[in-house]
Design a protein around this motif. Structure first.
Motif, PDB file in Angstrom:
ATOM      1  N   ARG A 117      19.705  57.590  58.195  1.00  0.00           N
ATOM      2  CA  ARG A 117      19.980  56.317  57.535  1.00  0.00           C
ATOM      3  C   ARG A 117      18.641  55.640  57.310  1.00  0.00           C
ATOM      4  N   GLN A 118      18.357  55.305  56.061  1.00  0.00           N
ATOM      5  CA  GLN A 118      17.125  54.617  55.730  1.00  0.00           C
ATOM      6  C   GLN A 118      17.353  53.138  56.000  1.00  0.00           C
ATOM      7  N   LEU A 119      16.795  52.657  57.107  1.00  0.00           N
ATOM      8  CA  LEU A 119      17.123  51.324  57.596  1.00  0.00           C
ATOM      9  C   LEU A 119      16.505  50.215  56.752  1.00  0.00           C
ATOM     10  N   THR A 120      15.429  50.521  56.047  1.00  0.00           N
ATOM     11  CA  THR A 120      14.801  49.498  55.209  1.00  0.00           C
ATOM     12  C   THR A 120      15.743  49.010  54.125  1.00  0.00           C
ATOM     13  N   VAL A 121      16.477  49.946  53.530  1.00  0.00           N
ATOM     14  CA  VAL A 121      17.418  49.589  52.464  1.00  0.00           C
ATOM     15  C   VAL A 121      18.867  49.833  52.882  1.00  0.00           C
ATOM     16  N   ASP A 122      19.059  50.339  54.130  1.00  0.00           N
ATOM     17  CA  ASP A 122      20.381  50.551  54.716  1.00  0.00           C
ATOM     18  C   ASP A 122      21.261  51.459  53.858  1.00  0.00           C
ATOM     19  N   VAL A 123      20.744  52.665  53.585  1.00  0.00           N
ATOM     20  CA  VAL A 123      21.503  53.643  52.810  1.00  0.00           C
ATOM     21  C   VAL A 123      21.361  55.020  53.454  1.00  0.00           C
ATOM     22  N   PRO A 124      22.326  55.930  53.238  1.00  0.00           N
ATOM     23  CA  PRO A 124      22.164  57.313  53.675  1.00  0.00           C
ATOM     24  C   PRO A 124      20.995  57.951  52.918  1.00  0.00           C
ATOM     25  N   HIS A 125      20.312  58.876  53.569  1.00  0.00           N
ATOM     26  CA  HIS A 125      19.103  59.439  52.980  1.00  0.00           C
ATOM     27  C   HIS A 125      18.896  60.835  53.571  1.00  0.00           C
ATOM     28  N   VAL A 140       7.628  64.515  58.887  1.00  0.00           N
ATOM     29  CA  VAL A 140       8.653  64.138  57.923  1.00  0.00           C
ATOM     30  C   VAL A 140       8.082  64.173  56.513  1.00  0.00           C
ATOM     31  N   LEU A 141       8.745  64.933  55.627  1.00  0.00           N
ATOM     32  CA  LEU A 141       8.430  64.938  54.201  1.00  0.00           C
ATOM     33  C   LEU A 141       9.535  64.165  53.498  1.00  0.00           C
ATOM     34  N   ASP A 142       9.146  63.148  52.738  1.00  0.00           N
ATOM     35  CA  ASP A 142      10.103  62.166  52.252  1.00  0.00           C
ATOM     36  C   ASP A 142       9.730  61.755  50.833  1.00  0.00           C
ATOM     37  N   ASN A 143      10.717  61.536  49.989  1.00  0.00           N
ATOM     38  CA  ASN A 143      10.434  61.005  48.657  1.00  0.00           C
ATOM     39  C   ASN A 143      10.383  59.485  48.644  1.00  0.00           C
ATOM     40  N   TYR A 144      10.905  58.849  49.691  1.00  0.00           N
ATOM     41  CA  TYR A 144      10.889  57.390  49.787  1.00  0.00           C
ATOM     42  C   TYR A 144       9.507  56.893  50.196  1.00  0.00           C
ATOM     43  N   ASP A 145       8.835  57.642  51.038  1.00  0.00           N
ATOM     44  CA  ASP A 145       7.487  57.338  51.504  1.00  0.00           C
ATOM     45  C   ASP A 145       6.660  58.602  51.344  1.00  0.00           C
ATOM     46  N   ASP A 146       5.609  58.536  50.522  1.00  0.00           N
ATOM     47  CA  ASP A 146       4.827  59.726  50.202  1.00  0.00           C
ATOM     48  C   ASP A 146       4.033  60.267  51.382  1.00  0.00           C
ATOM     49  N   ARG A 147       3.789  59.451  52.377  1.00  0.00           N
ATOM     50  CA  ARG A 147       2.970  59.875  53.502  1.00  0.00           C
ATOM     51  C   ARG A 147       3.736  60.861  54.387  1.00  0.00           C
ATOM     52  N   ILE A 148       3.057  61.940  54.810  1.00  0.00           N
ATOM     53  CA  ILE A 148       3.637  62.866  55.774  1.00  0.00           C
ATOM     54  C   ILE A 148       3.292  62.349  57.157  1.00  0.00           C
ATOM     55  N   LYS A 153       6.842  58.025  64.130  1.00  0.00           N
ATOM     56  CA  LYS A 153       6.146  56.960  63.410  1.00  0.00           C
ATOM     57  C   LYS A 153       6.976  56.438  62.242  1.00  0.00           C
ATOM     58  N   ARG A 154       8.234  56.885  62.190  1.00  0.00           N
ATOM     59  CA  ARG A 154       9.137  56.453  61.121  1.00  0.00           C
ATOM     60  C   ARG A 154      10.352  55.725  61.711  1.00  0.00           C
ATOM     61  N   PRO A 155      10.160  54.521  62.253  1.00  0.00           N
ATOM     62  CA  PRO A 155      11.284  53.775  62.824  1.00  0.00           C
ATOM     63  C   PRO A 155      12.292  53.333  61.781  1.00  0.00           C
ATOM     64  N   ASP A 156      11.939  53.478  60.494  1.00  0.00           N
ATOM     65  CA  ASP A 156      12.860  53.113  59.416  1.00  0.00           C
ATOM     66  C   ASP A 156      13.922  54.183  59.182  1.00  0.00           C
ATOM     67  N   LEU A 157      13.812  55.326  59.870  1.00  0.00           N
ATOM     68  CA  LEU A 157      14.778  56.417  59.704  1.00  0.00           C
ATOM     69  C   LEU A 157      15.606  56.583  60.972  1.00  0.00           C
ATOM     70  N   LYS A 158      16.914  56.512  60.837  1.00  0.00           N
ATOM     71  CA  LYS A 158      17.824  56.730  61.960  1.00  0.00           C
ATOM     72  C   LYS A 158      18.466  58.107  61.813  1.00  0.00           C
ATOM     73  N   PRO A 159      18.085  59.092  62.639  1.00  0.00           N
ATOM     74  CA  PRO A 159      18.603  60.457  62.496  1.00  0.00           C
ATOM     75  C   PRO A 159      20.113  60.536  62.724  1.00  0.00           C
TER      76      PRO A 159
END
Length: 207
Positions: A117-125, A140-148, A153-159
């Motif tokens: 769950r992408q907590l910044t925008v509160d959507v499934p991801h 983490v490789l992500d299209n929402y955040d280009d940084r690997i 270090k990604r508290p915005d992601l809830k597994p």
């Protein structure tokens, strides 16, 4: 054609002819760049492969929801479809990166697709995880955040759960999970079957 065995043999003149007929000349150029990416970095270290693949898809593919792109609520595109359309949602980004890295020699066991769950925008991801070893904190490789970045270090992601061709893991954190015996994701299974058949979707390719 099997995407677990992408190679020079995959990108035949017949492939390019069919691909261009379905998706157009701009898409052929993306496919050529994709082929070059695979060939140029086969001998690279995993970290460089991750960076190159993440950068390629994040820059080459535009985000678009399934309902607008495919006219369906949830559609998992193959890498050919994603490169062809030049558009996709988070699942399509993660799937394309997964198969490309496997083709470049990264062991499938080191990679997992993870629903979060992408907590910044509160959507499934969906993101792609890379484990240097089974006990390591994954990248983490992500299209929402280009940084690997490391998963911690990604508290915005809830597994929620992760998976690959070897199984399904329920997770409370990205680095740990409980493997579900005989666990599978139906959309993933359907995607693999379509890829093995060599399907090349033609839904409004110019859209």
């Amino acid at each position: 054609m099997s995407f677990t065995k992408l190679s020079e043999d995959f990108f035949t003149p017949a492939f390019y002819q069919d691909f261009t007929q379905v998706y157009g000349q701009d898409a052929k150029e993306r496919a050529t760049d994709w082929r070059r990416l695979l060939g140029d970095h086969l001998g690279s270290e995993d970290q460089k492969k991750l960076a190159q693949v993440n950068d390629f898809f994040n820059k080459s593919i535009q985000y678009e929801s399934d309902d607008l792109l495919w006219g369906q609520e949830d559609y998992w595109a193959s890498p050919v479809e994603t490169v062809g359309r030049g558009k996709g949602d988070c699942e399509d980004f993660a799937i394309a990166k997964f198969f490309t890295l496997v083709a470049m020699g990264v062991p499938e066991a080191n990679l997992r697709l993870m629903y979060v769950r992408q907590l910044t925008v509160d959507v499934p991801h969906m993101v792609l995880l890379y484990f240097k070893d089974p006990k390591a904190m994954p990248l983490v490789l992500d299209n929402y955040d280009d940084r690997i970045m490391l998963a911690n270090k990604r508290p915005d992601l809830k597994p929620i759960y992760s998976f690959n061709g070897e199984g399904l893991w329920l997770a409370k954190s990205a680095s740990k999970g409980h493997k579900v015996e005989n666990g599978q994701v139906s959309a993933w299974t359907q995607l693999l079957l379509r890829i093995e058949r060599g399907d090349m979707q033609t839904f409004n390719p110019a859209g």
